[in-house]
Design a protein around this motif. Structure first.
Motif, PDB file in Angstrom:
ATOM      1  N   TRP A   1      34.377  70.385  73.172  1.00  0.00           N
ATOM      2  CA  TRP A   1      34.488  69.943  74.361  1.00  0.00           C
ATOM      3  C   TRP A   1      33.306  70.689  75.046  1.00  0.00           C
ATOM      4  CZ3 TRP A   1      38.563  67.036  76.970  1.00  0.00           C
ATOM      5  CH2 TRP A   1      39.191  66.438  76.290  1.00  0.00           C
TER       6      TRP A   1
ATOM      7  N   GLN B   1      43.540  61.293  72.009  1.00  0.00           N
ATOM      8  CA  GLN B   1      43.538  62.517  72.773  1.00  0.00           C
ATOM      9  C   GLN B   1      44.618  63.193  73.661  1.00  0.00           C
ATOM     10  OE1 GLN B   1      40.727  63.904  72.585  1.00  0.00           O
ATOM     11  NE2 GLN B   1      39.758  62.385  71.430  1.00  0.00           N
TER      12      GLN B   1
ATOM     13  N   GLY C   1      37.635  62.065  76.605  1.00  0.00           N
ATOM     14  CA  GLY C   1      38.371  63.324  76.987  1.00  0.00           C
ATOM     15  C   GLY C   1      37.886  63.930  78.196  1.00  0.00           C
TER      16      GLY C   1
ATOM     17  N   SER D   1      41.315  55.364  74.224  1.00  0.00           N
ATOM     18  CA  SER D   1      41.218  56.800  73.427  1.00  0.00           C
ATOM     19  C   SER D   1      42.546  57.581  73.640  1.00  0.00           C
ATOM     20  CB  SER D   1      39.976  57.618  73.881  1.00  0.00           C
ATOM     21  OG  SER D   1      38.896  57.077  73.864  1.00  0.00           O
ATOM     22  N   TRP D   2      43.359  57.178  74.331  1.00  0.00           N
ATOM     23  CA  TRP D   2      44.745  58.080  74.691  1.00  0.00           C
ATOM     24  C   TRP D   2      45.369  58.381  73.887  1.00  0.00           C
ATOM     25  CZ3 TRP D   2      46.129  60.925  78.912  1.00  0.00           C
ATOM     26  CH2 TRP D   2      47.421  61.048  78.958  1.00  0.00           C
TER      27      TRP D   2
ATOM     28  N   TYR E   1      40.164  74.777  76.893  1.00  0.00           N
ATOM     29  CA  TYR E   1      39.712  73.630  76.041  1.00  0.00           C
ATOM     30  C   TYR E   1      39.091  74.104  74.801  1.00  0.00           C
ATOM     31  CZ  TYR E   1      35.064  75.200  77.606  1.00  0.00           C
ATOM     32  OH  TYR E   1      33.723  75.947  77.964  1.00  0.00           O
TER      33      TYR E   1
ATOM     34  N   THR F   1      45.618  66.741  72.423  1.00  0.00           N
ATOM     35  CA  THR F   1      44.827  67.714  72.985  1.00  0.00           C
ATOM     36  C   THR F   1      45.161  67.907  74.566  1.00  0.00           C
ATOM     37  OG1 THR F   1      43.333  67.525  71.392  1.00  0.00           O
ATOM     38  CG2 THR F   1      42.405  68.388  73.346  1.00  0.00           C
ATOM     39  N   LEU F   2      45.378  66.886  75.039  1.00  0.00           N
ATOM     40  CA  LEU F   2      45.250  66.902  76.727  1.00  0.00           C
ATOM     41  C   LEU F   2      46.677  67.606  77.189  1.00  0.00           C
ATOM     42  CD1 LEU F   2      44.135  63.347  77.616  1.00  0.00           C
ATOM     43  CD2 LEU F   2      42.700  65.497  77.589  1.00  0.00           C
TER      44      LEU F   2
ATOM     45  N   ALA G   1      41.958  60.437  79.917  1.00  0.00           N
ATOM     46  CA  ALA G   1      41.272  59.749  78.730  1.00  0.00           C
ATOM     47  C   ALA G   1      41.167  58.207  79.131  1.00  0.00           C
ATOM     48  CB  ALA G   1      41.893  60.033  77.343  1.00  0.00           C
TER      49      ALA G   1
END
Length: 204
Positions: A78, A191, A101, A187-188, A74, A194-195, A183
């Motif tokens: 975070w 993020q 997230g 916020s999708w 991560y 990153t996810l 998320a």
């Protein structure tokens, strides 16, 4: 009878031939449409996980490891948050308590399999009380670092927000584990990169 009238007259044999040709063309068009629809469906399912390319995380990312050996990477910023024993959860939190997230790794614990994952995960979410469960995409035989797995992308609503998640069951040489990257819908877009990178760097 005028020339115009004669031009509208077709002999019975000719009409029959035209009807046969028309039916044949309709059948060909129907087959082509069905075939095209199948190809589109396959491309859509494949494209939904085209980003899943196993690779090590960036050098500045941290690693959370569970007792079974699975590792979840991560990014900076975070933070680990409380989760069930034997699992690991990290989140990106803003404004005190707003999760924008979420990443979690949990060892395989029940009857979930690579084959049934596409139905097991949505059913599990419903059993947890989530509402409006909607599967966006699912696939099997996906590559992971040191293994392979099955994944689902789905939306669901909790008492706090509507979320989108990538949830994968991945099997390694020694164990199997579930990785979840989620998320809020709001916020999708921010993020998602990153996810996806976290899932791509996951080691079961």
């Amino acid at each position: 009878m005028t020339a115009t009238a004669e031009s509208r007259v077709t002999e019975p044999g000719t009409r029959a031939k035209i009807a046969v040709v028309a039916l044949a063309l309709a059948a060909i068009l129907l087959i082509a449409a069905l075939a095209g629809g199948d190809q589109t469906s396959h491309r859509s399912a494949s494209g939904s996980f085209g980003w899943l390319r196993p690779a090590p995380p960036p050098a500045d990312w941290k690693v959370a490891r569970i007792p079974d050996g699975a590792t979840l990477s991560y990014p900076p910023g975070w933070k680990p948050i409380r989760s069930d024993p034997g699992t690991a959860t990290v989140a990106l939190i803003r404004d005190g308590d707003e999760i924008v997230g979420y990443l979690n790794v949990t060892p395989k614990q029940g009857p979930e399999t690579l084959e049934n994952w596409a139905s097991f995960r949505p059913d599990h979410n419903r059993d947890e009380g989530d509402r409006s469960e909607r599967v966006i995409a699912s696939s099997t035989g996906l590559p992971f670092r040191g293994g392979h797995g099955s994944c689902v992308i789905d939306d669901y609503t909790t008492s706090k927000a509507t979320y989108r998640e990538i949830a994968c069951l991945a099997a390694g040489s020694r164990s199997s584990a579930v990785v979840v990257a989620a998320a809020p819908i709001a916020s999708w877009d921010e993020q998602a990169g990153t996810l996806r990178q976290a899932v791509s760097s996951f080691v079961p």
